[in-house]
Design a protein around this motif. Structure first.
Motif, PDB file in Angstrom:
ATOM      1  N   ASP A   1       6.480   6.299   2.264  1.00 49.29           N
ATOM      2  CA  ASP A   1       5.819   5.583   1.163  1.00 49.29           C
ATOM      3  C   ASP A   1       5.827   4.128   1.610  1.00 49.29           C
ATOM      4  O   ASP A   1       6.865   3.458   1.568  1.00 49.29           O
ATOM      5  CB  ASP A   1       6.597   5.801  -0.140  1.00 49.29           C
TER       6      ASP A   1
ATOM      7  N   ALA B   1       6.354   0.808  -1.489  1.00 45.56           N
ATOM      8  CA  ALA B   1       7.048   1.728  -2.394  1.00 45.56           C
ATOM      9  C   ALA B   1       7.553   1.116  -3.694  1.00 45.56           C
ATOM     10  O   ALA B   1       7.703   1.830  -4.683  1.00 45.56           O
ATOM     11  CB  ALA B   1       8.216   2.367  -1.658  1.00 45.56           C
ATOM     12  N   ALA B   2       7.855  -0.168  -3.704  1.00 49.79           N
ATOM     13  CA  ALA B   2       8.523  -0.740  -4.888  1.00 49.79           C
ATOM     14  C   ALA B   2       7.560  -0.840  -6.076  1.00 49.79           C
ATOM     15  O   ALA B   2       6.380  -1.131  -5.865  1.00 49.79           O
ATOM     16  CB  ALA B   2       9.048  -2.136  -4.539  1.00 49.79           C
ATOM     17  N   PRO B   3       8.032  -0.579  -7.294  1.00 51.90           N
ATOM     18  CA  PRO B   3       9.409  -0.283  -7.706  1.00 51.90           C
ATOM     19  C   PRO B   3       9.807   1.190  -7.621  1.00 51.90           C
ATOM     20  O   PRO B   3      10.832   1.577  -8.160  1.00 51.90           O
ATOM     21  CB  PRO B   3       9.424  -0.761  -9.167  1.00 51.90           C
TER      22      PRO B   3
ATOM     23  N   GLY C   1       7.949   4.203  -8.331  1.00 52.20           N
ATOM     24  CA  GLY C   1       7.427   5.252  -9.211  1.00 52.20           C
ATOM     25  C   GLY C   1       6.938   6.466  -8.418  1.00 52.20           C
ATOM     26  O   GLY C   1       7.322   7.602  -8.706  1.00 52.20           O
ATOM     27  N   LYS C   2       6.133   6.205  -7.391  1.00 54.82           N
ATOM     28  CA  LYS C   2       5.569   7.339  -6.643  1.00 54.82           C
ATOM     29  C   LYS C   2       6.604   7.921  -5.690  1.00 54.82           C
ATOM     30  O   LYS C   2       6.629   9.130  -5.468  1.00 54.82           O
ATOM     31  CB  LYS C   2       4.284   6.914  -5.922  1.00 54.82           C
TER      32      LYS C   2
ATOM     33  N   ALA D   1       7.584  -4.614   1.583  1.00 51.69           N
ATOM     34  CA  ALA D   1       7.707  -5.906   2.252  1.00 51.69           C
ATOM     35  C   ALA D   1       8.526  -6.893   1.437  1.00 51.69           C
ATOM     36  O   ALA D   1       9.083  -7.846   1.979  1.00 51.69           O
ATOM     37  CB  ALA D   1       6.311  -6.478   2.498  1.00 51.69           C
ATOM     38  N   ASP D   2       8.605  -6.668   0.129  1.00 50.26           N
ATOM     39  CA  ASP D   2       9.283  -7.630  -0.744  1.00 50.26           C
ATOM     40  C   ASP D   2      10.704  -7.143  -1.034  1.00 50.26           C
ATOM     41  O   ASP D   2      10.926  -6.293  -1.911  1.00 50.26           O
ATOM     42  CB  ASP D   2       8.472  -7.781  -2.039  1.00 50.26           C
TER      43      ASP D   2
ATOM     44  N   ARG E   1      12.200  -6.697  -4.482  1.00 51.86           N
ATOM     45  CA  ARG E   1      11.809  -5.575  -5.342  1.00 51.86           C
ATOM     46  C   ARG E   1      12.605  -4.305  -5.041  1.00 51.86           C
ATOM     47  O   ARG E   1      12.480  -3.304  -5.747  1.00 51.86           O
ATOM     48  CB  ARG E   1      10.305  -5.310  -5.188  1.00 51.86           C
TER      49      ARG E   1
ATOM     50  N   GLY F   1      10.459  -4.106   4.871  1.00 53.23           N
ATOM     51  CA  GLY F   1       9.682  -4.276   6.096  1.00 53.23           C
ATOM     52  C   GLY F   1       8.206  -4.393   5.784  1.00 53.23           C
ATOM     53  O   GLY F   1       7.742  -3.927   4.738  1.00 53.23           O
TER      54      GLY F   1
ATOM     55  N   ALA G   1       4.657  -3.195   6.323  1.00 50.92           N
ATOM     56  CA  ALA G   1       4.019  -1.961   6.797  1.00 50.92           C
ATOM     57  C   ALA G   1       3.001  -2.246   7.900  1.00 50.92           C
ATOM     58  O   ALA G   1       2.662  -1.348   8.676  1.00 50.92           O
ATOM     59  CB  ALA G   1       3.349  -1.246   5.623  1.00 50.92           C
ATOM     60  N   ALA G   2       2.534  -3.479   7.986  1.00 47.78           N
ATOM     61  CA  ALA G   2       1.527  -3.816   9.008  1.00 47.78           C
ATOM     62  C   ALA G   2       2.162  -4.074  10.377  1.00 47.78           C
ATOM     63  O   ALA G   2       1.447  -4.192  11.373  1.00 47.78           O
ATOM     64  CB  ALA G   2       0.725  -5.043   8.570  1.00 47.78           C
TER      65      ALA G   2
ATOM     66  N   ASP H   1       0.007   3.079  -1.037  1.00 48.81           N
ATOM     67  CA  ASP H   1      -0.353   2.624  -2.389  1.00 48.81           C
ATOM     68  C   ASP H   1      -0.531   1.112  -2.243  1.00 48.81           C
ATOM     69  O   ASP H   1       0.398   0.339  -2.467  1.00 48.81           O
ATOM     70  CB  ASP H   1       0.787   2.983  -3.350  1.00 48.81           C
ATOM     71  N   ALA H   2      -1.717   0.726  -1.856  1.00 49.67           N
ATOM     72  CA  ALA H   2      -1.922  -0.601  -1.270  1.00 49.67           C
ATOM     73  C   ALA H   2      -1.897  -1.732  -2.301  1.00 49.67           C
ATOM     74  O   ALA H   2      -2.282  -1.526  -3.454  1.00 49.67           O
ATOM     75  CB  ALA H   2      -3.274  -0.609  -0.555  1.00 49.67           C
ATOM     76  N   PRO H   3      -1.458  -2.931  -1.862  1.00 44.89           N
ATOM     77  CA  PRO H   3      -1.611  -4.098  -2.735  1.00 44.89           C
ATOM     78  C   PRO H   3      -3.108  -4.262  -3.037  1.00 44.89           C
ATOM     79  O   PRO H   3      -3.938  -4.125  -2.132  1.00 44.89           O
ATOM     80  CB  PRO H   3      -1.078  -5.256  -1.895  1.00 44.89           C
TER      81      PRO H   3
ATOM     82  N   LEU I   1      -3.321  -2.765   6.921  1.00 42.13           N
ATOM     83  CA  LEU I   1      -2.295  -1.760   6.627  1.00 42.13           C
ATOM     84  C   LEU I   1      -2.770  -0.373   7.046  1.00 42.13           C
ATOM     85  O   LEU I   1      -2.021   0.391   7.683  1.00 42.13           O
ATOM     86  CB  LEU I   1      -1.943  -1.774   5.126  1.00 42.13           C
TER      87      LEU I   1
HETATM   88  C1  LIG Z   1       0.918  -1.242  -6.022  1.00 44.18           C
HETATM   89  S1  LIG Z   1       2.513  -1.805  -5.669  1.00 44.18           S
HETATM   90  C2  LIG Z   1       3.332  -0.309  -5.267  1.00 44.18           C
HETATM   91  C3  LIG Z   1       3.764   0.519  -6.454  1.00 44.18           C
HETATM   92  C4  LIG Z   1       4.633   1.690  -6.054  1.00 44.18           C
HETATM   93  N1  LIG Z   1       3.996   2.508  -5.042  1.00 44.18           N
HETATM   94  C5  LIG Z   1       5.005   2.552  -7.221  1.00 44.18           C
HETATM   95  O1  LIG Z   1       4.387   3.602  -7.444  1.00 44.18           O
HETATM   96  O2  LIG Z   1       5.949   2.187  -7.952  1.00 44.18           O
HETATM   97  C6  LIG Z   1       2.276  -2.530  -4.106  1.00 44.18           C
HETATM   98  C7  LIG Z   1       3.547  -2.876  -3.366  1.00 44.18           C
HETATM   99  O3  LIG Z   1       3.159  -3.212  -2.036  1.00 44.18           O
HETATM  100  C8  LIG Z   1       4.091  -4.114  -1.529  1.00 44.18           C
HETATM  101  N2  LIG Z   1       3.501  -4.701  -0.319  1.00 44.18           N
HETATM  102  C9  LIG Z   1       2.529  -5.631  -0.219  1.00 44.18           C
HETATM  103  N3  LIG Z   1       2.231  -5.887   1.069  1.00 44.18           N
HETATM  104  C10 LIG Z   1       3.024  -5.072   1.802  1.00 44.18           C
HETATM  105  C11 LIG Z   1       3.199  -4.872   3.208  1.00 44.18           C
HETATM  106  N4  LIG Z   1       2.485  -5.551   4.089  1.00 44.18           N
HETATM  107  N5  LIG Z   1       4.121  -3.959   3.619  1.00 44.18           N
HETATM  108  C12 LIG Z   1       4.849  -3.264   2.718  1.00 44.18           C
HETATM  109  N6  LIG Z   1       4.743  -3.439   1.383  1.00 44.18           N
HETATM  110  C13 LIG Z   1       3.837  -4.321   0.930  1.00 44.18           C
HETATM  111  C14 LIG Z   1       4.325  -5.057  -2.682  1.00 44.18           C
HETATM  112  O4  LIG Z   1       5.552  -5.762  -2.524  1.00 44.18           O
HETATM  113  C15 LIG Z   1       4.328  -4.082  -3.856  1.00 44.18           C
HETATM  114  O5  LIG Z   1       5.643  -3.696  -4.162  1.00 44.18           O
END
Ligand SMILES: C[S@@+](CC[C@H](N)C(=O)[O-])C[C@H]1O[C@@H](n2cnc3c(N)ncnc32)[C@H](O)[C@@H]1O
Length: 433
Positions: free
Chosen positions: A253, A256-258, A260-261, A278-279, A282, A302, A304-305, A322-324, A356
């Protein structure tokens, strides 16, 4: 009464902070705890959400009514005036009570010199409301309280559905629960809720979900501490099934944060999950969520890119990206998206999503499946993004997800409010020789 105990004054301060750029969620959780009384907390929350939802209508209304502009340091008074209009036009509180309580809130903000202005302006609105509303309804931006760039994008991407999307964005969302099947079945949990006097129903197209028509404090529901359920919209609950999980698979995933999936993945199958985000700030919340639900993953901070920083080189069988994104599919839950998102953000988000996708693709094993998801309704982030990806990678094949949603390129799109769910996009990509 000081602002510290007056829900209208607190909501005005909080709304001014949201308008200045802070996230509604962050401001709400920092402020609501200052109110002891549950009814005051409910009023505060309703005012803050509806104030953000309708800001782009009533803020413009004020411009036409104020003889002199308010100073920047009186942004709380501007927000209080918007909330006065929200109380009579949206929350439909009694005119007299709304005006007098809003005047009182100006005093609670320690700005008694504005009490007269608040009183006069709200009373004038009540006298002239029909004409004022008619004027605001003539322009799409003030009629729908959406920024013009977003209205134009929706009309271009969803010409038939744009009006329904704009209307759905302005309605509050129902409360969706995801039942943790490792603890209890949805039917068993529905029975526990009924015993506790909470009405719910099992929706058709989310087998682990129960739907509550009104919002409530879920920490007071039976089984919360024991991890019987989590809060998650029905559209977000589709990701785990689309991954087509099997026991023993290695699953990533990637955002992944927070969690849910991630949690739903682990509730659905005995897989080995890497939950990356990445954050790092979170991640504690992600860990807490998994712990409460009795689940375990390899949780990592970390980007993901840049997989070389965190990947052990062993291919994944499944990847969820589950992209930003613009979050334009969840405006009914996060109305501040209408205030904070700018047209320019979309192209920057598209570049990130493309990076990504391309960076994660080599991590997927042959025969593996990548699920691309966003809570956006914009074609650039969804159908066009995935179609371009398929064009760049000869070993990638799109598989149409079997969801009764709108076809959108190689993927499918739910629009806000359809089936009671958020606006969400999914595409499935499989890796071939
Ligand atoms: C849409 S939220 C994810 C929600 C999560 N999948 C859930 O179901 O609870 C997008 C997440 O992508 C993370 N994010 C953004 N850019 C990222 C990157 N380059 N690598 C990893 N995570 C990244 C953000 O910190 C954020 O937590």
């Amino acid at each position: 009464m000081s602002a510290g105990a007056n829900p209208r004054a607190l909501a005005a301060q909080a709304l001014a902070e949201v308008v200045a750029g802070k996230s509604l969620r962050a401001v709400q959780s920092a402020t609501a705890a200052r109110l002891d009384d549950a009814r005051d907390r409910a009023l505060f929350t309703a005012l803050l959400h509806e104030g953000a939802r309708w800001w782009l209508r009533f803020d413009v209304a004020l411009d036409a009514m104020l003889e002199r502009p308010l100073r920047e340091r009186d942004a709380d008074i501007r927000a209080l005036l918007v909330l006065g209009l929200v109380q009579v036009e949206i929350l439909r509180l009694s005119d007299y009570a709304a005006v007098s309580a809003t005047v009182e809130a100006a005093r609670a903000l320690r700005k008694p010199s504005f009490a007269g202005l608040v009183n006069a302006l709200l009373r004038r609105w009540l006298r002239e409301r029909e004409a004022c509303n008619a004027r605001l309804d003539r322009d799409a931006a003030t009629a729908t309280a959406h920024p013009p760039w977003l209205i134009a994008s929706l009309q271009s991407d969803w010409p038939q559905e744009a009006a329904a999307i704009l209307a759905a964005n302005n309605r509050a969302a129902p409360l969706w629960l995801r039942i943790n099947r490792r603890r209890v079945t949805p039917a068993g949990f529905a029975a526990q809720l009924a015993e506790a006097g909470v009405a719910c129903r099992a929706p058709d197209d989310a087998p682990d979900a129960l739907l509550l028509e009104s919002s409530l404090d879920v920490t007071g529901l039976p089984g919360y501490a024991q991890g019987a359920f989590a809060v998650q919209d029905g559209a977000a609950q589709q990701a785990a099934a689309l991954l087509d999980l099997r026991a023993g698979q290695r699953v990533l995933d990637a955002c992944a944060a927070p969690g849910g999936k991630s949690a739903h993945i682990l509730e659905s199958a005995d897989v080995r999950l890497t939950a990356l985000d990445a954050d790092a700030r979170r991640l504690p919340r992600l860990r807490e969520n998994l712990q409460r639900l009795g689940l375990a993953a390899d949780v990592r901070a970390g980007d993901a890119a840049t997989p070389r920083d965190w990947w052990d080189g062993v291919a994944f069988d499944r990847i969820l990206l589950d992209a930003p994104c613009s979050a334009t599919g969840i405006i009914r839950r996060q109305p501040d998206v209408k205030l904070h998102r700018r047209a320019d953000d979309i192209s920057a988000l598209c570049v990130t999503q493309e990076r990504l996708l391309d960076a994660l693709w080599p991590l997927l094993g042959r025969g593996g499946r990548l699920v691309y998801a966003t809570c956006s309704v914009l074609a650039d982030e969804n159908a066009r993004q995935v179609d371009a990806f398929l064009g760049r990678h000869a070993d990638a094949r799109g598989v149409q997800p079997t969801l009764p949603w709108h076809a959108a390129g190689a993927g499918v799109q739910n629009l806000p409010g359809e089936s009671g769910m958020d606006g969400f996009f999914y595409a499935l990509v499989e890796k071939h020789n």
